[in-house]
Design a protein around this motif. Structure first.
Motif, short mmCIF file in Angstrom:
data_model
loop_
_atom_site.label_atom_id
_atom_site.label_comp_id
_atom_site.label_asym_id
_atom_site.label_seq_id
_atom_site.Cartn_x
_atom_site.Cartn_y
_atom_site.Cartn_z
N CYS A 105 1.57 20.53 22.56
CA CYS A 105 0.28 19.70 21.54
C CYS A 105 -0.88 19.36 22.10
O CYS A 105 -0.88 19.15 23.17
CB CYS A 105 1.32 18.69 20.96
SG CYS A 105 0.02 17.64 19.85
N THR A 155 -2.06 16.48 21.33
CA THR A 155 -2.19 15.57 22.25
C THR A 155 -1.30 15.11 24.19
O THR A 155 -1.29 14.53 24.83
CB THR A 155 -0.79 13.90 21.52
OG1 THR A 155 -1.86 14.25 20.65
CG2 THR A 155 -1.08 12.88 22.42
N HIS A 212 6.44 16.28 22.69
CA HIS A 212 6.99 15.24 22.19
C HIS A 212 7.06 16.36 21.09
O HIS A 212 6.98 15.64 19.68
CB HIS A 212 5.96 14.15 22.34
CG HIS A 212 4.69 14.79 21.29
ND1 HIS A 212 3.46 14.66 22.17
CD2 HIS A 212 3.41 15.32 20.04
CE1 HIS A 212 2.19 15.60 22.03
NE2 HIS A 212 2.50 15.12 20.35
N CYS A 225 5.73 18.36 15.80
CA CYS A 225 4.36 17.76 15.46
C CYS A 225 3.26 18.41 14.36
O CYS A 225 3.04 18.03 14.22
CB CYS A 225 4.13 17.00 17.00
SG CYS A 225 2.37 16.46 16.79
ZN LIG Z 1 1.64 16.11 18.93
#
Ligand SMILES: [Zn+2]
Ligand SMILES: [Zn+2]
Length: 374
Positions: A47, A49, A71, A173
């Motif tokens: 991701c 992030t 995540h 996510c």
């Molecule tokens: Zn994410």
């Protein structure tokens, strides 16, 4: 307890900010809290992030180095703790589950856990994805870029039969975030929604969800790779190259199609902002009808500049969308299974995580996934 497990596992570790991941062999972690379960990770998705975290742009995270990122992942339950809680025993050994980044060990006591004010993120009392004291797999604590991971049974969603682990991971996510953002638009069948950044990881899933939800969908992007990916999906959404079509012209065309005369009634009912660029934000705001909703998902370091005139004179609502509840997570997985929604994904072995990151920076769109079977 589980069938016999190996004593060690391979994991990709972040040892400091701005450094490549290091493949290491370490002891398998043990579930010690009653809510915890150990999973064998089957797939782990990358991701944006993960990049932000690795660059040191999330001060205070991770809690410590070395750190295992990721995540959004999927795996199979292999063991419980010595005294498992009722939540944990609901997941039998062998159950396939998806894992989100939020919220590991929600405290049950804080104001969020005791009564969430956000209907899209609301869960059973005692658990909130917004818990102020919870940890996050892959952000504060270890995540899914390893062969095994300890996860909280309260954060899990069972994987529907029709979905593989590699198909599930990118939904944990990217999928839940865009699905929840679409729900926050509060649209009815036939309403118009525009997705800025339609060829990216979230955007290309959003095109699929939004069209299957019965909306009229515009997908906007401004780069060749993502635009061709968005077009290749064949969702029925109208794909627009923001470099060659002006937002004001698109509004006029929609007005003609909808038989509308006044400017305020021409355009889209809601727009979702996924890119971090001001140009994308401005383009999206221009597309909106009066009284429309602008749902912001991205959070550039410098923020977005917004016109007070849009908010005051055109009555545009600007709302943020972080994530959905675990209830919404399960709904999203079932919706994905029922409607054949899949991320366009490229797979890498665990040992190829740094190659995956290089690929991410090429910006081709879609999702990049570590598949443990490779
Ligand atoms: Zn994410
Ligand atoms: Zn809490």
């Amino acid at each position: 307890m589980a069938t016999k497990l190996p004593e060690t596992m391979r994991g990709q570790f972040l040892e400091a900010y701005k450094q490549p991941y290091q493949l290491c062999t370490v002891p398998i972690p043990e579930p010690s809290h009653p809510d915890d379960v150990l999973i064998r990770v089957d797939a782990a998705s990358y991701c944006h992030t993960d990049y932000v975290l690795a660059e040191g742009q999330m001060p205070g995270f991770p809690n410590s180095f070395p750190h295992i990122g990721c995540h959004e992942f999927a795996g199979t339950i292999v063991s419980h703790s010595a005294r498992p809680s009722p939540d944990a025993v609901r997941f039998k050994i062998g159950t396939r589950v998806g894992v989100t980044g939020r919220a590991f060990h929600a405290c049950r006591e804080c104001f969020e856990c005791q009564g969430c004010k956000d209907p899209i993120a609301e869960d059973e009392k005692g658990y909130s994805v917004h818990c102020t004291r919870a940890e996050n797999n892959g952000i504060s604590k270890d995540g899914g870029f390893a062969e095994y991971a300890v996860v909280d049974s309260r954060q899990l969603a069972p994987i529907p039969d029709k979905l593989s682990a590699a198909e599930t991971a990118p939904l944990m996510c990217a999928g839940i975030t865009i699905y929840a953002a679409l729900k926050r638009c509060q649209l009815g069948s036939g309403d118009r929604v525009a997705i800025m950044g339609a060829g990216g990881g979230l955007g290309h899933l959003g095109l699929q969800y939004a069209t299957k939800m019965g909306f009229k969908v515009l997908g906007i992007d401004a780069a060749d790779g993502p635009l061709s990916l968005a077009r290749s999906l064949d969702t029925g959404a109208r794909i627009i190259d923001a470099r060659s079509e002006k937002a004001a012209d698109v509004v006029q065309q929609l007005g003609v199609e909808d038989g509308k005369r006044d400017l305020g009634e021409k355009g889209v009912d809601a727009v979702i902002i996924l890119p971090e660029s001001q140009a994308a934000f401005d383009y999206g705001m221009t597309l909106l009808k009066s009284h429309g909703k602008c749902v912001v998902v991205s959070f550039p370091e410098a923020g977005f500049h917004m016109s007070s005139r849009d908010i005051v004179f055109r009555d545009i609502s600007i709302i943020g969308s972080l994530v959905g509840s675990n209830r919404t997570l399960r709904e999203m997985l079932n919706f994905s299974a029922d409607h054949g929604i899949r991320a366009v994904a490229k797979s890498f072995p665990l040992s190829g995580l740094n190659t995956l990151v290089e690929d991410y920076h090429k910006g081709g769109g879609g999702k990049l996934v570590v598949d443990m079977s490779l």
